[in-house]
Design an enzyme around this catalytic site. Structure first.
Site, PDB file in Angstrom:
ATOM      1  CG  ASN A 184      -2.147  -0.805   1.079  1.00 22.95           C
ATOM      2  OD1 ASN A 184      -2.617  -1.023  -0.035  1.00 22.95           O
ATOM      3  ND2 ASN A 184      -2.689  -1.277   2.180  1.00 22.95           N
ATOM      4  CG  HIS A 189      -6.038   1.671  -0.262  1.00 23.54           C
ATOM      5  ND1 HIS A 189      -5.606   1.433   1.026  1.00 23.54           N
ATOM      6  CD2 HIS A 189      -7.266   1.116  -0.353  1.00 23.54           C
ATOM      7  CE1 HIS A 189      -6.537   0.777   1.685  1.00 23.54           C
ATOM      8  NE2 HIS A 189      -7.561   0.572   0.864  1.00 23.54           N
ATOM      9  CG  ASP A 193      -8.299  -2.059  -2.874  1.00 20.98           C
ATOM     10  OD1 ASP A 193      -7.917  -2.352  -1.729  1.00 20.98           O
ATOM     11  OD2 ASP A 193      -9.090  -1.120  -3.122  1.00 20.98           O
ATOM     12  CD  GLU A 219      -2.798  -8.217   6.207  1.00 21.28           C
ATOM     13  OE1 GLU A 219      -3.592  -8.443   7.154  1.00 21.28           O
ATOM     14  OE2 GLU A 219      -1.595  -8.522   6.209  1.00 21.28           O
TER      15      GLU A 219
HETATM   16  P1  GH3 Z   1       2.774  -8.702   8.467  1.00 21.87           P
HETATM   17  O1  GH3 Z   1       3.818  -9.306   7.612  1.00 21.87           O
HETATM   18  O2  GH3 Z   1       3.182  -8.709   9.906  1.00 21.87           O
HETATM   19  O3  GH3 Z   1       1.466  -9.338   8.269  1.00 21.87           O
HETATM   20  O4  GH3 Z   1       2.691  -7.176   8.072  1.00 21.87           O
HETATM   21  P2  GH3 Z   1       1.574  -6.468   7.222  1.00 21.87           P
HETATM   22  O5  GH3 Z   1       2.109  -5.172   6.757  1.00 21.87           O
HETATM   23  O6  GH3 Z   1       1.055  -7.382   6.183  1.00 21.87           O
HETATM   24  O7  GH3 Z   1       0.428  -6.330   8.291  1.00 21.87           O
HETATM   25  P3  GH3 Z   1      -0.245  -5.066   8.960  1.00 21.87           P
HETATM   26  O8  GH3 Z   1      -1.338  -5.654   9.814  1.00 21.87           O
HETATM   27  O9  GH3 Z   1       0.777  -4.178   9.600  1.00 21.87           O
HETATM   28  O10 GH3 Z   1      -0.878  -4.259   7.765  1.00 21.87           O
HETATM   29  C1  GH3 Z   1      -1.940  -4.739   7.025  1.00 21.87           C
HETATM   30  C2  GH3 Z   1      -2.345  -3.676   6.064  1.00 21.87           C
HETATM   31  O11 GH3 Z   1      -3.410  -4.143   5.230  1.00 21.87           O
HETATM   32  C3  GH3 Z   1      -2.854  -2.433   6.736  1.00 21.87           C
HETATM   33  C4  GH3 Z   1      -4.137  -2.111   6.034  1.00 21.87           C
HETATM   34  O12 GH3 Z   1      -4.188  -0.761   5.637  1.00 21.87           O
HETATM   35  C5  GH3 Z   1      -4.101  -2.998   4.818  1.00 21.87           C
HETATM   36  N1  GH3 Z   1      -5.428  -3.350   4.340  1.00 21.87           N
HETATM   37  C6  GH3 Z   1      -6.435  -3.938   5.021  1.00 21.87           C
HETATM   38  N2  GH3 Z   1      -7.510  -4.075   4.238  1.00 21.87           N
HETATM   39  C7  GH3 Z   1      -7.190  -3.565   3.028  1.00 21.87           C
HETATM   40  C8  GH3 Z   1      -7.895  -3.413   1.791  1.00 21.87           C
HETATM   41  O13 GH3 Z   1      -9.062  -3.792   1.647  1.00 21.87           O
HETATM   42  N3  GH3 Z   1      -7.231  -2.855   0.758  1.00 21.87           N
HETATM   43  C9  GH3 Z   1      -5.951  -2.420   0.879  1.00 21.87           C
HETATM   44  N4  GH3 Z   1      -5.359  -1.877  -0.185  1.00 21.87           N
HETATM   45  N5  GH3 Z   1      -5.259  -2.522   2.041  1.00 21.87           N
HETATM   46  C10 GH3 Z   1      -5.868  -3.101   3.088  1.00 21.87           C
HETATM   47 MG    MG Z   2       0.085  -9.162   6.825  1.00 26.91          MG
HETATM   48 MG    MG Z   3      -2.909  -8.925   9.257  1.00 21.49          MG
END
Ligand code: GH3
Ligand code: MG
Ligand code: MG
Length: 305
Positions: A184, A189, A193, A219
């Site tokens: 992202n 973003h 997606d 995710e």
């Molecule tokens: P880790 O390896 O520990 O899992 O790190 P990570 O960055 O994958 O996990 P973290 O929980 O820090 O971040 C997850 C991100 O996913 C943050 C959030 O903004 C993003 N996210 C959640 N839902 C959506 C979505 O529907 N679309 C997009 N583009 N991003 C999303």
């Molecule tokens: Mg993650």
């Molecule tokens: Mg997560």
């Protein structure tokens, strides 16, 4: 959904022991594909081989009566969605009430008015379409088109009930994309997606048709592998992992690479099968996912140390 103007003839099944009634309905309902049966016993074989959009059901028939037939259909997992309209000479409040109680959607008393019958058939199908559409929306994640967690839990609870009765095995996998926040942050973003949709498509492609995959959270994805021990589900996840790891996801002018971590649990992790509940088995998979993250990510873990 049924769209007006598009030629999509609906399929109506008439069940009536009286040949003249069947003949009359087949003739007047000419805007539908109408098939008819002379007894309720024949319906199961018919439903197995034909798509049916609505059933017109007589009540007084030799053998099984219409109430029983309706009750069986409306409680059958496969067919409960097919609307039933009783079409019967049996009048009186108690008979009508029994019709609705046994799963009927509407109740029409013979002799019937043709225009009114057709209007009610149309209305029932319209309502059913809206119901189906709402139901689909309520169980689907709009971004990925996968099931949502609400539906996942519905299915998992059913699977657990089934397992308690039959000792059938199943396993659970939870996947979480590694460092997804960076996708992202670096590409935007919309790129995030897009990647979620691509991963969802890959999951759907690699699991078996009777397994259930859902978007568990942002995710994170969760899979119910039916009749599958964790060593087998691990193999499936491993194939998905290889595919994702070696894929270049192209979004606009960027090439995005991904990995994920995964935790898996199954029935063998639960000592007493009678105490199993969805939270317990999911927690095990979740703990293992966390362990996979801690061990450096891009890993599948299916046991607790
Ligand atoms: P880790 O390896 O520990 O899992 O790190 P990570 O960055 O994958 O996990 P973290 O929980 O820090 O971040 C997850 C991100 O996913 C943050 C959030 O903004 C993003 N996210 C959640 N839902 C959506 C979505 O529907 N679309 C997009 N583009 N991003 C999303
Ligand atoms: Mg993650
Ligand atoms: Mg997560």
């Amino acid at each position: 959904m049924h769209k007006k103007g598009i030629l999509m003839k609906r399929n109506i099944l008439v069940i009536d022991d009286e040949p003249t009634n069947r003949f009359l309905l087949e003739n007047i309902l000419c805007e539908y594909n109408v098939a008819s049966l002379d007894s309720g016993n024949k319906i199961w074989n018919f439903l197995e081989n034909n798509k049916v959009d609505l059933i017109l059901l007589d009540i007084m028939m030799p053998g099984e009566d219409g109430y029983h037939v309706a009750e069986k259909i409306s409680t059958n997992e496969m067919y409960k969605d097919i609307p039933i309209i009783f079409l019967t000479a049996k009048d009186g409040g108690l008979s009508i009430k029994k019709g609705f109680d046994s799963g009927g959607y509407d109740y029409i008393i013979k002799p019937f008015d043709q225009i009114a019958l057709k209007a009610r058939i149309e209305k029932v199908m319209e309502k059913k379409d809206i119901e189906r559409d709402l139901r689909k929306k309520s169980i689907t994640d709009p971004l990925t088109n996968l099931y949502n967690r609400r539906y996942f839990f519905e299915r998992l609870d059913k699977q657990i009930e089934h397992t308690k009765r039959t000792c059938d095995i199943f396993s659970i996998a939870i996947l979480d994309i590694d460092y997804f926040k960076i996708v992202n942050d670096m590409y935007g973003h919309l790129a995030g997606d897009y990647v979620l949709q691509e991963l969802a498509n890959t999951l759907t492609k690699y699991i078996r048709p009777y397994d259930i995959v859902a978007r568990y959270g942002g995710e994170e994805f969760i899979i119910l592998f039916v009749e599958c021990e964790k060593n087998e589900s691990r193999e499936i996840i491993q194939r998905i992992k290889n595919k994702i790891e070696t894929s270049d996801f192209q979004f606009e002018n960027n090439t995005i690479n991904l990995t994920f971590s995964c935790g898996i649990s199954d029935m063998s992790d639960i000592k007493d099968k009678n105490t199993i509940d969805s939270n317990a088995i999911i927690k095990l998979a979740d703990d293992r996912l966390l362990a996979a993250k801690k061990s450096g990510r891009n890993t599948i873990i299916d046991s607790s140390e």
